[in-house]
Design an enzyme around this catalytic site. Structure first.
Site, short mmCIF file in Angstrom:
data_model
loop_
_atom_site.label_atom_id
_atom_site.label_comp_id
_atom_site.label_asym_id
_atom_site.label_seq_id
_atom_site.Cartn_x
_atom_site.Cartn_y
_atom_site.Cartn_z
N VAL A 152 17.25 36.28 91.44
CA VAL A 152 17.37 36.10 89.99
C VAL A 152 16.02 35.64 89.44
O VAL A 152 15.42 34.71 89.97
CB VAL A 152 18.45 35.04 89.66
CG1 VAL A 152 18.52 34.80 88.16
CG2 VAL A 152 19.80 35.46 90.21
N ASP A 154 22.93 44.96 85.95
CA ASP A 154 21.97 44.17 86.70
C ASP A 154 22.06 42.69 86.28
O ASP A 154 22.06 41.80 87.12
CB ASP A 154 20.57 44.75 86.45
CG ASP A 154 19.54 44.10 87.32
OD1 ASP A 154 19.75 44.09 88.55
OD2 ASP A 154 18.54 43.57 86.78
N LYS A 213 23.26 39.20 88.34
CA LYS A 213 22.46 37.97 88.38
C LYS A 213 23.29 36.77 87.96
O LYS A 213 23.24 35.72 88.60
CB LYS A 213 21.22 38.10 87.51
CG LYS A 213 20.20 39.06 88.11
CD LYS A 213 19.03 39.27 87.17
CE LYS A 213 18.02 40.25 87.73
NZ LYS A 213 17.10 40.73 86.71
#
Ligand code: ADP
Ligand code: ASP
Ligand code: MG
Length: 815
Positions: A606, A675, A679
């Site tokens: 992340v 995406d 995260k």
């Protein structure tokens, strides 16, 4: 007088022999010398192979014998000018005729007793010493060949005869009085009073040299070989092994007794008796001082060296009968009569069992003779049958200083334990000169390296890296390691080496570590990439402190993590795949890493190198509780929505983001919000919340009709149709004095990802470009959240984060 011995490895070919001659000539300028030679490299082994084949009726032995003869004749041709060859050629041919008859006899009667074998191998040393003595004479060195059978007297324990020093010393001295010239002497061989040929044990030429040194009261003894002295460990197994400058006689004896092949254990006894120093020198690097072995017991390092022996079996004798005080001595007597050599004994005081480490080749005999000795006890169940376990190695750490300084065994077993190496038996010699352990043979190399590091390189921790993924991040990482390597070594005592490299197509491995300065490009010449094989190779290289670095985004690589951790290899990765699977998988990996005692670090999952995950983990560890996480986690989305404020149409802004390399090749992968969802999922899990992917509400920024577009180009075409919609959204926000931000929120166990309209006062509002920002509201950071902000994407910052995790592992694995 100086005695010099050259081993088979120093005289394996004419080139190295020339080197040997120059050493001899150099010595001769200074003092009187006598020279002992082993057989030419590999010859003893070949003679034994031929004998075995002949006994088994395999006629191919004749070809091997022919090749061996040719090898010797070739040595003569290369070392001696034609006009001086006749005596020596005749000598060689006669010896080979004798060998032919001898092997024919073995072939016919199928018999290979130790007596016969001693005679067979004696030809090796007789041939080499004779040829070399003639070659020296031809070079103008007045030399005299001495067949040591003339002067060394032994008993008739063939294969490992014992020397009668009284007779031997007298014969040697007499011989040296009678004849002048440089004596060129056969190593290894001797004879009984009856004139039968014996040998002193494999590698016994070192001992021959010590026998001469002691009989002649030589000033010193030099043993020349193919390494620069006795090294801290077997250099074939420990690449960082280095020369031990000095050893006491006892230390040298102990190291060699437990497997350091470089010197024959018995060599030290005659030298020690007369206090003759022994030097181990390298024929191929004569200027290196090598190792000095003498009587000094100095205040040197805690231990001097580590040796090992493989092909060991554990022989366990147990039963009530052992409680009888004489049983132990009966075990040892039975073994000694059968000439079985016990490598290590460990007996638990409370238990009625004795555990012996014995060479596997002798283990069955050991079992047989012990069971014979205790025939009646076994019959009456007072004793169990002897059990055998195969596939072990012994390792021994050796040093006189262990006596005064406690802590060696602690350090030894801590290092083994940390590397998950099972210790099957432990023994400490009563002299406290060595501590030995029996371990599974497949773990030997790893164990030796771990011990070597713990005792000799403890200032320098070596991390063995295996890198998969040589794209932008992988390459940047390699560059960074190359630049920092020297500094890390010096300042952080950390040595990072890359031993394995792979991309999606190829893989390559390097035992000593790739030269990172030179770089390495994977190509057709390398092996085809195969994840299974990659992991297996890592296991086989079996280094202590290994780290698997996954710089891919591949699911297949992530699927291999359980095996990697299972092999006790740590993992560092920016690849989110493993941690964004099911909660169960996530927990399993953590559990497995813990169980195997290795780290699994993924700070770069992340926001690239920003310290988000570590910070969260620290907060949790120190007892804080996360109330809310708000985050802008996509650099591309932030770029797009902050650019939009400048007034360009949405489709144009997305296109320019793509052109600048801020988006995935298909921008829909960013716009979908998936995406970001992965995260926030990971952050939620780090905040100790049970989150599944399905628990996250994701608002996609890809309009429905664009979703079905077949190509990226078509997608852009269709996206134009939505420019107005986005412009309206922006207008509405601006009218309220707000900003559009694509963000993730986690609160009350629920996560959502989507576009928000935020007041100007919100910290995200003035976030521009491709930065990431994370707000952590916790019980301790309640009024004002903790803010982490900075570039959250890009090869360099990601690689830097990966690098930091690798270094962290180096620090964790320190003692
Ligand atoms: P030579 O032919 O000279 O007698 P050896 O082959 O018997 O030589 O012994 C030298 C070899 O011993 C080295 O090449 C090395 O592979 C091996 N060896 C094993 N342990 C050690 C150690 N601790 N130090 C040096 N060499 C070792
Ligand atoms: N040639 C013998 C052997 O190979 C003795 C020696 O090399 O020391 O065992
Ligand atoms: Mg040797």
């Amino acid at each position: 007088m100086k005695i010099i011995k050259f081993g088979g490895s120093s005289i394996a070919n004419p080139d190295s022999i020339k080197q040997v001659f120059s050493i001899i000539q150099d010595k001769l300028k200074r003092q009187e010398i006598a020279v002992i030679f082993s057989a030419f490299g590999g010859v003893t082994e070949t003679l034994l192979t031929i004998a075995k084949m002949a006994r088994e009726g395999d006629q191919v032995y004749r070809d091997l014998l022919q090749t061996l003869e040719e090898k010797h004749l070739d040595m003569v041709r290369q070392l001696i000018a034609v006009q001086n060859q006749s005596t020596v050629m005749t000598y060689v041919k006669v010896r080979f005729n004798e060998l032919e008859d001898l092997f024919h006899g073995i072939y016919l009667i199928k018999e290979n007793s130790p007596r016969t074998l001693d005679y067979v191998v004696s030809f090796g040393e007789r041939l080499s010493a004779f040829i070399l003595s003639e070659a020296l004479t031809a070079k103008g060195v007045k030399s005299r060949f001495l067949d040591a059978r003339e002067v060394i007297r032994t008993n008739d324990r063939f294969g490992q005869a014992r020397v009668d020093f009284e007779k031997t010393n007298a014969l040697i001295r007499q011989y040296f009085l009678n004849y002048d010239g440089v004596k060129v002497i056969t190593g290894f061989i001797a004879s009984t009073d009856k004139g039968e040929t014996t040998t002193l044990g494999r590698s016994g030429s070192d001992y021959t040299a010590a026998i001469f040194a002691s009989a002649l009261e030589a000033d010193d003894l030099e043993i020349w070989t193919d390494v620069s002295g006795v090294l801290t460990s077997d250099p074939n197994l420990v690449y960082t092994a280095f020369t031990i400058p000095q050893l006491s006689y006892n230390e040298a004896m102990e190291l060699s007794h437990f497997g350091a092949k470089v010197i024959f254990p018995a060599t030290m006894q005659p030298a020690m008796k007369r206090n003759i120093p022994i030097r181990i020198k390298n024929t191929f690097e004569p200027e290196n001082a090598g190792t000095l072995i003498n009587g000094d017991v100095t205040n040197g390092p805690l231990i001097k060296g580590i040796s090992s022996m493989s092909n060991i079996s554990i022989v366990t004798v147990q039963g009530a009968a052992l409680l009888d005080g004489t049983a132990g001595s009966r075990v040892f007597k039975a073994l000694s009569e059968a000439k079985v050599n016990i490598v290590l004994i460990s007996q638990a005081s409370s238990e009625h069992s004795i555990c012996l480490a014995i060479k596997t080749s002798e283990a069955y005999l050991a079992k047989e003779v012990i069971e014979q000795e205790f025939f009646y006890e076994i019959k009456s169940n007072e004793m169990e049958e002897v059990s055998l376990l195969h596939g072990y190695s012994t390792i021994a750490v050796v040093g006189e200083n262990m006596k005064q300084n406690p802590g060696a065994s602690g350090r030894m077993f801590r290092a083994l334990g940390r590397n998950n190496i099972n210790v099957a038996a432990i023994a400490q010699g009563s002299s406290e000169l060595n501590i030995s352990a029996v371990i599974p043979q497949p773990d030997l190399q790893k164990a030796l390296n771990a011990l070597h590091e713990a005792f000799f390189l403890s200032e320098n921790k070596v991390l063995h890296v295996f890198l998969v993924g040589t794209g932008l991040i992988g390459k940047a990482l390699m560059r960074m390691i190359a630049i920092q390597q020297a500094k890390l070594r010096e300042e952080s005592e950390l040595d990072i080496q890359i031993h394995g490299l792979a991309n999606s197509r190829f893989m390559a491995f390097h035992e000593d570590g790739f030269d990172l300065k030179a770089g390495y490009d994977l190509s057709e010449k390398d092996q085809k990439m195969d994840m299974e094989k990659f992991v297996r190779q890592m296991e086989e290289m079996n280094f202590s402190n290994s780290v698997f670095v996954d710089c891919t985004a591949s699911q297949e690589v992530a699927d291999a993590y359980p095996r990697v951790l299972g092999a006790k290899v740590a993992i560092v990765t920016p690849n989110k795949k493993a941690n964004s699977g099911t909660m169960e998988q996530y927990l399993e990996l953590k559990k497995l890493a813990k169980k195997r005692g290795v780290k699994f670090l993924y700070e770069t999952n992340v926001a690239a190198g920003l310290p988000v995950i570590n910070t969260l983990q620290d907060l949790m560890l120190s007892g804080d509780k996360v109330i809310r996480i708000e985050a802008v986690l996509s650099g591309s989305m932030n770029f797009i929505f902050s650019e939009l404020e400048k007034g360009d149409p949405f489709s144009e802004v997305v296109k320019s983001a793509k052109e600048k390399g801020f988006t995935e090749p298909d921008p829909r992968d960013d716009l979908s919000g998936m995406d970001v969802a992965r995260k926030i999922l990971i952050l939620g899990r780090e905040a100790e919340q049970r989150l599944e992917f399905e628990d996250i509400t994701v608002q996609s920024m890809v309009p429905e009709d664009c979703q079905s577009a077949e190509s990226v180009q078509e997608f852009f075409e269709k996206l134009k149709g939505h420019d107005k919609g986005f412009a309206d959204l922006l207008k509405t926000a601006e009218a309220k004095g707000e900003k559009l931000r694509f963000m993730a929120t986690l609160e009350n166990g629920k996560a959502k990802v989507g576009l928000n309209s935020l007041p100007a006062s919100h910290p995200f509002s003035n976030l521009s470009g491709s930065d990431n920002m994370i707000l952590l509201t916790t019980e301790r950071y309640l009024d004002r959240p903790m803010i982490i902000r900075g570039p959250g994407a890009g090869a360099d910052v990601t690689a830097a984060g990966v690098f930091a995790d690798v270094i962290r592992i180096g620090n964790y694995t320190r003692e």
